[in-house]
Design a protein around this motif. Structure first.
Motif, PDB file in Angstrom:
ATOM      1  N   ILE A   1       3.046  11.896  53.843  1.00  0.00           N
ATOM      2  CA  ILE A   1       2.598  10.519  54.089  1.00  0.00           C
ATOM      3  C   ILE A   1       3.679   9.525  53.646  1.00  0.00           C
ATOM      4  N   LYS A   2       4.306   9.826  52.513  1.00  0.00           N
ATOM      5  CA  LYS A   2       5.367   8.981  51.987  1.00  0.00           C
ATOM      6  C   LYS A   2       6.535   8.911  52.985  1.00  0.00           C
TER       7      LYS A   2
ATOM      8  N   PHE B   1       6.382   9.472  56.180  1.00  0.00           N
ATOM      9  CA  PHE B   1       5.931   8.739  57.357  1.00  0.00           C
ATOM     10  C   PHE B   1       6.068   7.225  57.129  1.00  0.00           C
ATOM     11  N   LEU B   2       5.585   6.751  55.988  1.00  0.00           N
ATOM     12  CA  LEU B   2       5.621   5.310  55.699  1.00  0.00           C
ATOM     13  C   LEU B   2       7.062   4.801  55.576  1.00  0.00           C
TER      14      LEU B   2
ATOM     15  N   VAL C   1       7.209  14.391  61.298  1.00  0.00           N
ATOM     16  CA  VAL C   1       6.576  13.122  60.947  1.00  0.00           C
ATOM     17  C   VAL C   1       7.601  11.982  60.870  1.00  0.00           C
TER      18      VAL C   1
ATOM     19  N   ALA D   1       7.567   8.706  63.183  1.00  0.00           N
ATOM     20  CA  ALA D   1       7.466   7.387  62.551  1.00  0.00           C
ATOM     21  C   ALA D   1       8.574   6.443  63.013  1.00  0.00           C
TER      22      ALA D   1
END
Lengths: 184, 180
Positions: free
Chosen positions: A3-4, A6-7, A75, A79
Motif C-alpha cells: 500500500i505504501k 502504491f501511494l 502495484v 500507480a
C-alpha cells in the motif's frame, strides 16, 4: 508495504511533470525511504537505458521489485500509470472548459524549471557518491577521489554530447572498461 | 482486425523496440497508425504529443491514452495504454530479478562502478538538454538554482519543491495578470 509503494508512486505520478528524467529526482527521493542507495539508483538509471520502454515505468518496476517483490512491482507500475488514465478522459470530456492558454503555460514553465534544478541536484549527488565517495555534501571532509569514475563521467558527457552515440553502446563499453581496469 | 487489438499490438511493438524513453516510440506509432492503418491523422498525433507534456504522469503513456481514446473510446484507451506499459514492466521485472542475483564484488563491482559513472553522465546530459529548452529567462534560472541548492543541502524535499513551484507559478501569473 504494498500500500505504501502504491501511494508513493501515485504521488510521484501526480507530481511528475516533464517526463521520465524529471520524475527520476522524485523517484530517488521517495525510494531512498525504502533503503535505495545512490549506487542502486545509478544502476536503475543504467538499466533504464538498456531495457526497452518508458523510463518512468522501468523505474517504478525496478523500485517495486527491489523493495517489495513481484506484487510491489506491479502495484508501482499501475500507480504511476493512474494520472494518464484519469486526465485523458477528463480532458476529452471538458476540453472546451479547460484553458490551454498563456497562464497554464506560465505555471508549467515554472514547474519545468524546478524539475531541471532537481535533476541537476540528483546528478550532483550521484557524482558526489560515485566520483568522490561521499554520500552527502555535509561529509565533504571524508572525500576520496575515484579517478576512474570521474574520468568516465567526463569522457561520456563529452562523447554523448559531441557524437550522440547510442547509450546502450556507451553502457556496454564502460562495463568492458570497468572489467579491464579490474584485470589490469 | 479489431481496433482494440490493433492499438494494443502497435503500442506493444513500439514499446518493445524503443529504448531510452517514450519520445522514441513516436516514429513507430506514426508509421503504423497514421501511414499504414489511417486510424489517426498526423496532425492529431502531434497535437496529442504536445498536449501530453502539459499533464503530470508518464508522458508517452498519456499520449497513448489520447490516441486510444480518439480511435476507439475508453476501451481503446485501455488497450493502447496497456500495450505501451507492458514491455517496460515485463522486461524490467526480469532485468531487476537478474540484477538482484548478481553478486556485487570483485570484477562485477568494478564493471558496475564504471557503468554507474556512465549513468551519472547520462543524467547530466539529460538535465542539460532539458535545461537548454526551459531555462530561457531569469525567473526560470532562479527557480532551477533555488531547487538545486535546497536539494543538495537536503533542506526541502523534492515533492515539496514541485508543489512550491506550482504555487509560485500561480502567484506569478496572477501578479502579471493584475499588472495588466
Amino acid at each position: 508495504m504494498i500500500i505504501k509503494i502504491f501511494l508513493v508512486f501515485l504521488k510521484i505520478g501526480f507530481l511528475g511533470f516533464g517526463g521520465g528524467y524529471a520524475m527520476l529526482s522524485l523517484i530517488y527521493h521517495e525510494a531512498s525511504k525504502f533503503g535505495m542507495t545512490m549506487a542502486q539508483f545509478a544502476d536503475m538509471n543504467a538499466l533504464d537505458g538498456i531495457i526497452p520502454g518508458l523510463i518512468a515505468i522501468n523505474s517504478a518496476t525496478y523500485v517495486g521489485q527491489m523493495y517489495g517483490g513481484f506484487w510491489a512491482a506491479l502495484v508501482a507500475t499501475v500507480a504511476v500509470s493512474v494520472p494518464s488514465m484519469i486526465f485523458v478522459p477528463l480532458y476529452v470530456k471538458y476540453e472546451a472548459k479547460i484553458n490551454k492558454n498563456y497562464y497554464l503555460n506560465q505555471i508549467l514553465s515554472c514547474i519545468k524549471a524546478a524539475s531541471v534544478g532537481l535533476i541537476f541536484a540528483v546528478a550532483f549527488l550521484l557524482i558526489l557518491s560515485i566520483g568522490l565517495n561521499v554520500e552527502n555534501i555535509f561529509n565533504w571532509q571524508h572525500l576520496s577521489i575515484n579517478y576512474t569514475s570521474l574520468g568516465i563521467i567526463v569522457l561520456v558527457i563529452f562523447i554523448y554530447l559531441r557524437y550522440e552515440i547510442n547509450p546502450i553502446i556507451l553502457i556496454l563499453a564502460s562495463g568492458l572498461l570497468g572489467g579491464l581496469v579490474y584485470l589490469i | 482486425m479489431n481496433k482494440n487489438m490493433t492499438l494494443f499490438k502497435v503500442y506493444l511493438l513500439a514499446g518493445t523496440f524503443t529504448f531510452s524513453g517514450g519520445m522514441a516510440m513516436l516514429p513507430v506509432i506514426e508509421r503504423e497508425l497514421c501511414d499504414k492503418l489511417n486510424l489517426i491523422t498526423k496532425k492529431d498525433l502531434y497535437e496529442y504529443t504536445t498536449l501530453s507534456q502539459t499533464f503530470p504522469g508518464v508522458i508517452a503513456l498519456t499520449n497513448a491514452c489520447f490516441v486510444g481514446k480518439k480511435v476507439n473510446g475508453t476501451v481503446g484507451m485501455i488497450a493502447a495504454g496497456l500495450g505501451a506499459v507492458l514491455p517496460a514492466y515485463i522486461l524490467m521485472s526480469i532485468a531487476t530479478v537478474l540484477y538482484q542475483l548478481v553478486p556485487q564484488d570483485g570484477i562485477i563491482l568494478s564493471i558496475l562502478g564504471a557503468i554507474r559513472a556512465t549513468s551519472a553522465a547520462f543524467l547530466i546530459t539529460a538535465a542539460y538538454s532539458i535545461a537548454r529548452y526551459n531555462l530561457n529567462n531569469v525567473v526560470n534560472i532562479g527557480i532551477a538554482l533555488v531547487c538545486f541548492i535546497l536539494t543538495i543541502f537536503n533542506l526541502v524535499s523534492a515533492p515539496m519543491l514541485i508543489v512550491l513551484a506550482i504555487v509560485f507559478g500561480i502567484i506569478l501569473t496572477y501578479g502579471r495578470q493584475v499588472k495588466k
